[in-house]
Write a protein that holds these residues in place. Structure first.
Motif, PDB file in Angstrom:
ATOM      1  N   PHE A 262      11.760   4.854  13.570  1.00  0.00           N
ATOM      2  CA  PHE A 262      10.688   3.925  12.962  1.00  0.00           C
ATOM      3  C   PHE A 262      10.910   2.643  13.939  1.00  0.00           C
ATOM      4  CE2 PHE A 262       9.176   0.515  10.563  1.00  0.00           C
ATOM      5  CZ  PHE A 262       7.655   0.502  10.349  1.00  0.00           C
ATOM      6  N   SER A 263      12.299   2.274  14.355  1.00  0.00           N
ATOM      7  CA  SER A 263      12.722   1.271  15.002  1.00  0.00           C
ATOM      8  C   SER A 263      12.275   0.855  16.508  1.00  0.00           C
ATOM      9  CB  SER A 263      14.190   1.004  14.676  1.00  0.00           C
ATOM     10  OG  SER A 263      14.835   1.898  15.154  1.00  0.00           O
ATOM     11  N   LEU A 264      11.813   2.344  16.902  1.00  0.00           N
ATOM     12  CA  LEU A 264      11.707   2.295  18.245  1.00  0.00           C
ATOM     13  C   LEU A 264      10.337   1.945  18.731  1.00  0.00           C
ATOM     14  CD1 LEU A 264      12.607   6.251  18.953  1.00  0.00           C
ATOM     15  CD2 LEU A 264      13.844   4.144  19.516  1.00  0.00           C
ATOM     16  N   GLY A 265      10.197   1.308  19.984  1.00  0.00           N
ATOM     17  CA  GLY A 265       8.852   0.781  20.305  1.00  0.00           C
ATOM     18  C   GLY A 265       7.966   1.847  20.235  1.00  0.00           C
ATOM     19  N   LYS A 266       6.637   1.377  20.360  1.00  0.00           N
ATOM     20  CA  LYS A 266       5.515   2.421  20.285  1.00  0.00           C
ATOM     21  C   LYS A 266       5.339   3.209  21.270  1.00  0.00           C
ATOM     22  CE  LYS A 266       2.950   0.139  16.407  1.00  0.00           C
ATOM     23  NZ  LYS A 266       1.592  -0.255  16.130  1.00  0.00           N
TER      24      LYS A 266
ATOM     25  N   ARG B  42      17.212   8.902   5.224  1.00  0.00           N
ATOM     26  CA  ARG B  42      16.065   7.775   5.159  1.00  0.00           C
ATOM     27  C   ARG B  42      16.471   6.713   6.428  1.00  0.00           C
ATOM     28  NH1 ARG B  42      15.616   3.383   0.839  1.00  0.00           N
ATOM     29  NH2 ARG B  42      17.622   2.836   2.355  1.00  0.00           N
ATOM     30  N   ASP B  43      17.714   6.445   6.335  1.00  0.00           N
ATOM     31  CA  ASP B  43      18.358   5.431   6.956  1.00  0.00           C
ATOM     32  C   ASP B  43      18.214   5.662   8.392  1.00  0.00           C
ATOM     33  OD1 ASP B  43      18.105   3.715   4.790  1.00  0.00           O
ATOM     34  OD2 ASP B  43      20.319   3.433   4.752  1.00  0.00           O
ATOM     35  N   ARG B  44      18.549   7.038   8.659  1.00  0.00           N
ATOM     36  CA  ARG B  44      18.662   7.655  10.052  1.00  0.00           C
ATOM     37  C   ARG B  44      17.216   7.685  10.662  1.00  0.00           C
ATOM     38  NH1 ARG B  44      20.848  13.398  10.755  1.00  0.00           N
ATOM     39  NH2 ARG B  44      19.755  13.163  12.538  1.00  0.00           N
ATOM     40  N   TYR B  45      16.355   8.097   9.903  1.00  0.00           N
ATOM     41  CA  TYR B  45      14.668   7.954  10.334  1.00  0.00           C
ATOM     42  C   TYR B  45      14.419   6.596  10.820  1.00  0.00           C
ATOM     43  CZ  TYR B  45       9.827   7.141  10.380  1.00  0.00           C
ATOM     44  OH  TYR B  45       8.429   6.670  10.682  1.00  0.00           O
ATOM     45  N   CYS B  46      14.774   5.497   9.977  1.00  0.00           N
ATOM     46  CA  CYS B  46      14.730   4.170  10.202  1.00  0.00           C
ATOM     47  C   CYS B  46      15.097   3.634  11.458  1.00  0.00           C
ATOM     48  CB  CYS B  46      14.978   3.135   8.909  1.00  0.00           C
ATOM     49  SG  CYS B  46      13.896   3.494   7.615  1.00  0.00           S
ATOM     50  N   ARG B  47      16.534   4.019  11.495  1.00  0.00           N
ATOM     51  CA  ARG B  47      17.184   3.420  12.760  1.00  0.00           C
ATOM     52  C   ARG B  47      16.595   4.359  13.881  1.00  0.00           C
ATOM     53  NH1 ARG B  47      21.757   5.148  11.163  1.00  0.00           N
ATOM     54  NH2 ARG B  47      21.751   7.155  12.669  1.00  0.00           N
ATOM     55  N   ASP B  48      16.478   5.536  14.005  1.00  0.00           N
ATOM     56  CA  ASP B  48      16.611   6.383  15.102  1.00  0.00           C
ATOM     57  C   ASP B  48      14.938   6.669  15.437  1.00  0.00           C
ATOM     58  OD1 ASP B  48      19.296   6.563  15.152  1.00  0.00           O
ATOM     59  OD2 ASP B  48      19.177   8.649  14.470  1.00  0.00           O
TER      60      ASP B  48
ATOM     61  N   ALA C 287       1.004  -1.126   0.003  1.00  0.00           N
ATOM     62  CA  ALA C 287      -0.193   0.091   0.051  1.00  0.00           C
ATOM     63  C   ALA C 287       0.862   1.185   0.012  1.00  0.00           C
ATOM     64  CB  ALA C 287      -0.991  -0.078   1.121  1.00  0.00           C
ATOM     65  N   PRO C 288       0.372   2.252  -0.946  1.00  0.00           N
ATOM     66  CA  PRO C 288       1.406   3.501  -0.871  1.00  0.00           C
ATOM     67  C   PRO C 288       1.652   4.243   0.518  1.00  0.00           C
ATOM     68  CG  PRO C 288      -0.426   3.775  -2.393  1.00  0.00           C
ATOM     69  CD  PRO C 288      -0.880   2.466  -1.522  1.00  0.00           C
ATOM     70  N   LEU C 289       1.041   4.161   1.663  1.00  0.00           N
ATOM     71  CA  LEU C 289       1.165   4.892   2.786  1.00  0.00           C
ATOM     72  C   LEU C 289       1.495   4.032   4.115  1.00  0.00           C
ATOM     73  CD1 LEU C 289      -1.259   8.004   2.407  1.00  0.00           C
ATOM     74  CD2 LEU C 289       1.170   7.699   1.767  1.00  0.00           C
ATOM     75  N   ILE C 290       1.870   2.773   3.581  1.00  0.00           N
ATOM     76  CA  ILE C 290       2.074   1.758   4.479  1.00  0.00           C
ATOM     77  C   ILE C 290       3.481   2.012   5.432  1.00  0.00           C
ATOM     78  CG2 ILE C 290       3.737   0.327   3.356  1.00  0.00           C
ATOM     79  CD1 ILE C 290       2.151  -2.298   4.645  1.00  0.00           C
ATOM     80  N   THR C 291       3.234   2.078   6.704  1.00  0.00           N
ATOM     81  CA  THR C 291       4.361   2.494   7.759  1.00  0.00           C
ATOM     82  C   THR C 291       5.520   1.391   7.516  1.00  0.00           C
ATOM     83  OG1 THR C 291       3.438   1.090   9.489  1.00  0.00           O
ATOM     84  CG2 THR C 291       2.913   3.618   9.432  1.00  0.00           C
ATOM     85  N   GLY C 292       6.485   1.758   7.438  1.00  0.00           N
ATOM     86  CA  GLY C 292       7.800   0.754   7.123  1.00  0.00           C
ATOM     87  C   GLY C 292       8.364   1.200   5.917  1.00  0.00           C
ATOM     88  N   GLY C 293       7.581   2.068   4.891  1.00  0.00           N
ATOM     89  CA  GLY C 293       7.794   2.646   3.688  1.00  0.00           C
ATOM     90  C   GLY C 293       8.274   4.054   4.227  1.00  0.00           C
ATOM     91  N   THR C 294       8.917   4.957   3.239  1.00  0.00           N
ATOM     92  CA  THR C 294       9.310   6.161   3.415  1.00  0.00           C
ATOM     93  C   THR C 294       8.751   6.938   2.481  1.00  0.00           C
ATOM     94  OG1 THR C 294      11.323   5.723   2.412  1.00  0.00           O
ATOM     95  CG2 THR C 294      11.246   5.939   4.693  1.00  0.00           C
ATOM     96  N   PRO C 295       7.335   7.318   2.391  1.00  0.00           N
ATOM     97  CA  PRO C 295       6.883   8.067   1.304  1.00  0.00           C
ATOM     98  C   PRO C 295       7.124   9.521   1.061  1.00  0.00           C
ATOM     99  CG  PRO C 295       5.073   7.970   2.938  1.00  0.00           C
ATOM    100  CD  PRO C 295       6.425   6.955   3.386  1.00  0.00           C
TER     101      PRO C 295
END
Length: 429
Positions: A181-185, A173-179, A118-126
């Motif tokens: 998105f990878s965090l707990g909710k 982009r990878d900084r966002y994913c690491r710092d 899906a276009p706006l799925i979290t885990g992607g970086t739209p």
């Protein structure tokens, strides 16, 4: 799965075709549409501003999460995609002449967007303007350009292109994913730092979109589309085009004859168990004929792939010789070696005997045959009984597997994996 939402938490309506591409473009172009948010994934979208900006768009590049598909209906594309995931041979699939994935200007009458996710799925970086593919919208016309390739850097997939250096953007982009998105909710990250990170990303996005616009302007002036309605396809048909670009249809007779032989084997079993010798014999004859036709269709396809033209009546080679010769030549052209089907092994001997028996049926003469001492019936009936027909089908499948596993770029024309169920309850030897 979760999706990036509007400021009030409601879902964003993405739409289809150009509507989706407009949404994706604004999300890559306009920093002020994105807002940091204290809950995972820490970003939300100003839906009102997004809708307002969309209304102003006419021509633009976009690094979409989708690919443009053309020349076939969505139903035909979906069935062939599922078939390819099963290993191929479930249907005729697509050949190199199908031109289903757009490379240039898209068919205006038959096109749609294929989204693997899906276009706006979290885990992607739209919000990142990066992809190996770039789409350009020009009014109602769509263009798709291969803009780079995917490489792996530090176990992450990245776009590499000679037209634009994506490295700074992908580092961000990878900084966002690491710092983030990878965090707990339940985490509470540093949101001001995320604000600055987004600012830097959109600086790179502007550079990326500008480069994509320039690339399109450079390569598109000579691009034309072939606009036609999607053809009607059976499962045995694949779309293709002739040398002038006109749409045509190829029929995979290898698959059609193979499935016919499977149905005939099923009929042999039923008639034999019911004691209907006449019907079992009739189905046995046509099971063998279909096996012979299937292996010849496979051989002829390899001849075409090797020579660029179909064999005709002047080619007097047996099917197995055509198959081996063509496969060996294809392998040599790739700098590889080919292990042929050889006399003395089960696959070769069974299929060569099919050729001989088939010829006796198709060029029939009422010649006497021996009597099978066990069944007291004609040995011709023995040739096409349930056990022998099962063996012919098994050896056909194994022979096709033997050949096509040596060519990773060629899809097998029939199903060769034993664990694939595509034919209901019918036995597949």
């Amino acid at each position: 799965m979760d999706h990036f939402a509007a400021l009030d938490g409601s879902p964003i309506e993405v739409g289809a075709d150009i509507d989706q591409l407009k949404v994706e473009h604004i999300l890559q172009r306009d920093r002020d549409v994105w807002h940091v948010f204290p809950q995972h994934p820490f970003l939300r979208i100003d839906a009102d501003l997004l809708r307002k900006r969309i209304a102003e768009l006419t021509s633009f590049p976009v690094f979409s999460s989708a690919l443009i598909v053309q020349n076939v209906s969505g139903k035909d594309f979906g069935s062939r995609l599922i078939g390819s995931l099963a290993g191929g041979g479930v249907n005729a699939g697509f050949g190199p002449g199908s031109q289903v994935f757009v490379d240039g200007k898209a068919n205006a009458k038959t096109r749609f967007l294929f989204n693997a996710n899906a276009p706006l799925i979290t885990g992607g970086t739209p919000w990142c303007a990066d992809s190996f593919n770039v789409i350009y919208v020009d009014g109602t016309d769509l263009f798709q350009h291969k803009y780079g390739e995917l490489i792996v850097v530090d176990k992450r997939s990245r776009t590499s292109s000679k037209w634009f250096d994506f490295t700074p953007l992908l580092d961000l982009r990878d900084r966002y994913c690491r710092d983030y998105f990878s965090l707990g909710k339940d985490s509470a990250p540093n949101l001001p730092v995320l604000e600055a990170l987004l600012d830097d990303i959109f600086v790179q996005n502007r550079l990326s979109l500008t480069a994509a616009e320039e690339y399109h302007r450079r390569v598109s002036p000579t691009m034309v589309s072939n606009d036609y309605e999607a053809p009607v396809l059976t499962k045995y048909c694949r779309p293709t085009h002739d040398s002038s670009g006109q749409p045509k249809i190829e029929v995979s007779f290898a698959l059609l004859h193979y499935e016919t032989a499977l149905r005939e084997l099923d009929a042999i079993k039923k008639e034999s168990s019911a004691g209907n010798l006449d019907e079992a014999f009739r189905h046995g004859v046509y099971c063998l004929v279909a096996v012979a036709a299937s292996i010849e269709a496979v051989a002829n396809k390899l001849v075409f792939l090797q020579q660029g033209q179909h064999p005709d009546h002047r080619d007097k080679r047996t099917p197995l010789k055509k198959l081996n010769d063509s496969a060996a030549a294809l392998a040599t052209a790739k700098g590889a070696t080919y292990t042929p089907l050889c006399q003395g092994d089960g696959m070769f001997d069974a299929l060569d005997s099919v050729r001989v028996i088939r010829n006796s049926f198709m060029h029939a003469k009422e010649l006497e045959s021996d009597i099978d001492p066990t069944t007291l019936a004609s040995t011709i009936l023995t040739d096409v009984n349930e056990g022998n027909c099962r063996n012919y089908l098994q050896q056909l499948r194994l022979a096709v597997e033997h050949v096509f596993t040596q060519f990773s770029d060629l899809g097998a024309p029939i199903v060769t994996k034993k664990n694939v169920t595509w034919f209901g309850e019918i036995e597949v030897p």
